[in-house]
Design a protein around this motif. Structure first.
Motif, PDB file in Angstrom:
ATOM      1  N   PHE A   1      50.295  -5.793  66.988  1.00 15.02           N
ATOM      2  CA  PHE A   1      49.782  -5.801  65.615  1.00 15.02           C
ATOM      3  C   PHE A   1      48.980  -4.552  65.260  1.00 15.02           C
ATOM      4  O   PHE A   1      48.797  -4.255  64.083  1.00 15.02           O
ATOM      5  N   LEU A   2      48.520  -3.832  66.259  1.00 12.86           N
ATOM      6  CA  LEU A   2      47.724  -2.632  65.983  1.00 12.86           C
ATOM      7  C   LEU A   2      48.566  -1.366  65.810  1.00 12.86           C
ATOM      8  O   LEU A   2      48.143  -0.447  65.111  1.00 12.86           O
ATOM      9  N   TYR A   3      49.733  -1.316  66.446  1.00 11.34           N
ATOM     10  CA  TYR A   3      50.525  -0.080  66.489  1.00 11.34           C
ATOM     11  C   TYR A   3      51.986  -0.372  66.169  1.00 11.34           C
ATOM     12  O   TYR A   3      52.482  -1.459  66.456  1.00 11.34           O
ATOM     13  N   PRO A   4      52.689   0.621  65.627  1.00 14.14           N
ATOM     14  CA  PRO A   4      54.109   0.422  65.323  1.00 14.14           C
ATOM     15  C   PRO A   4      54.991   0.458  66.568  1.00 14.14           C
ATOM     16  O   PRO A   4      56.131   0.002  66.531  1.00 14.14           O
ATOM     17  N   GLU A   5      54.435   0.998  67.672  1.00 13.49           N
ATOM     18  CA  GLU A   5      55.192   1.010  68.918  1.00 13.49           C
ATOM     19  C   GLU A   5      54.233   1.028  70.099  1.00 13.49           C
ATOM     20  O   GLU A   5      53.039   1.306  69.956  1.00 13.49           O
ATOM     21  N   PHE A   6      54.794   0.718  71.258  1.00 12.40           N
ATOM     22  CA  PHE A   6      54.019   0.676  72.492  1.00 12.40           C
ATOM     23  C   PHE A   6      54.830   1.415  73.539  1.00 12.40           C
ATOM     24  O   PHE A   6      55.994   1.076  73.781  1.00 12.40           O
ATOM     25  N   ASP A   7      54.235   2.438  74.132  1.00 15.33           N
ATOM     26  CA  ASP A   7      54.928   3.264  75.114  1.00 15.33           C
ATOM     27  C   ASP A   7      54.359   2.983  76.494  1.00 15.33           C
ATOM     28  O   ASP A   7      53.230   3.361  76.811  1.00 15.33           O
ATOM     29  N   LEU A   8      55.150   2.311  77.311  1.00 17.80           N
ATOM     30  CA  LEU A   8      54.711   1.941  78.655  1.00 17.80           C
ATOM     31  C   LEU A   8      54.423   3.155  79.539  1.00 17.80           C
ATOM     32  O   LEU A   8      53.652   3.056  80.489  1.00 17.80           O
TER      33      LEU A   8
END
Length: 165
Positions: A58-65
């Motif tokens: 909900f905080l970011y448009p994407e998540f980069d592992l």
């Protein structure tokens, strides 16, 4: 209606997760059932990470592992686990309260560097990457507790430990 379903589902699963975390035995936080397994504390900490990732949906448009450590240091006490879990549940509750149907339908991406793992609406990402993933590891934690002969709480009905009570 979608928001109501998502919020109700998330809060139910988070409540059930807390019930099992309440059973963590302090004296066994470094125990693991197999050499390739996470420690009990490491698995509990992974459940916290999964909650952090739900917040990130909900905080970011994407998540980069690729931008985060593969494993964080395991929390050492049940109280540490519960404190961080509870604080993060409050954050997620607020984010869910503040979102609308449009936010839930916005595209969210999980990647590892250039490799796209999934691209889904936030509501589906919360369910698949967040909650289902948490449920999987919560069940794994249940096996750990069973192997340690710790009574299991009923999550969807009574357990063998609670029958007849």
């Amino acid at each position: 209606m979608v928001k109501q379903l998502i919020v109700g589902d998330a809060m139910h699963e988070l409540t059930m997760t807390r019930h099992i975390l309440e059973r963590l035995p302090e004296e066994h936080m470094t125990w693991k059932p197999h050499v390739k397994s996470m420690t009990l504390g490491g698995l509990a900490t992974h459940l916290i990470n999964l909650l952090n990732w739900q917040i990130a949906i909900f905080l970011y448009p994407e998540f980069d592992l690729s931008t985060i450590p593969l494993r964080r240091e395991a929390l050492e006490t049940r109280n540490d686990v519960l404190e961080e879990f509870d604080a993060n549940v409050v954050k997620l509750q607020q984010l869910l309260a503040d979102c609308d149907e449009n936010t839930l339908s916005e595209e969210w991406t999980l990647r590892n560097g250039d490799h796209i793992i999934l691209r889904q609406p936030r509501a589906i990402a919360l369910r698949t990457f967040g909650l289902n993933h948490m449920i999987h590891h919560r069940a794994q934690l249940g096996v750990y507790l069973r192997l340690l002969d710790i009574p299991l709480p009923g999550l969807y009905g009574p357990t063998a430990d609670e029958e007849g009570k």
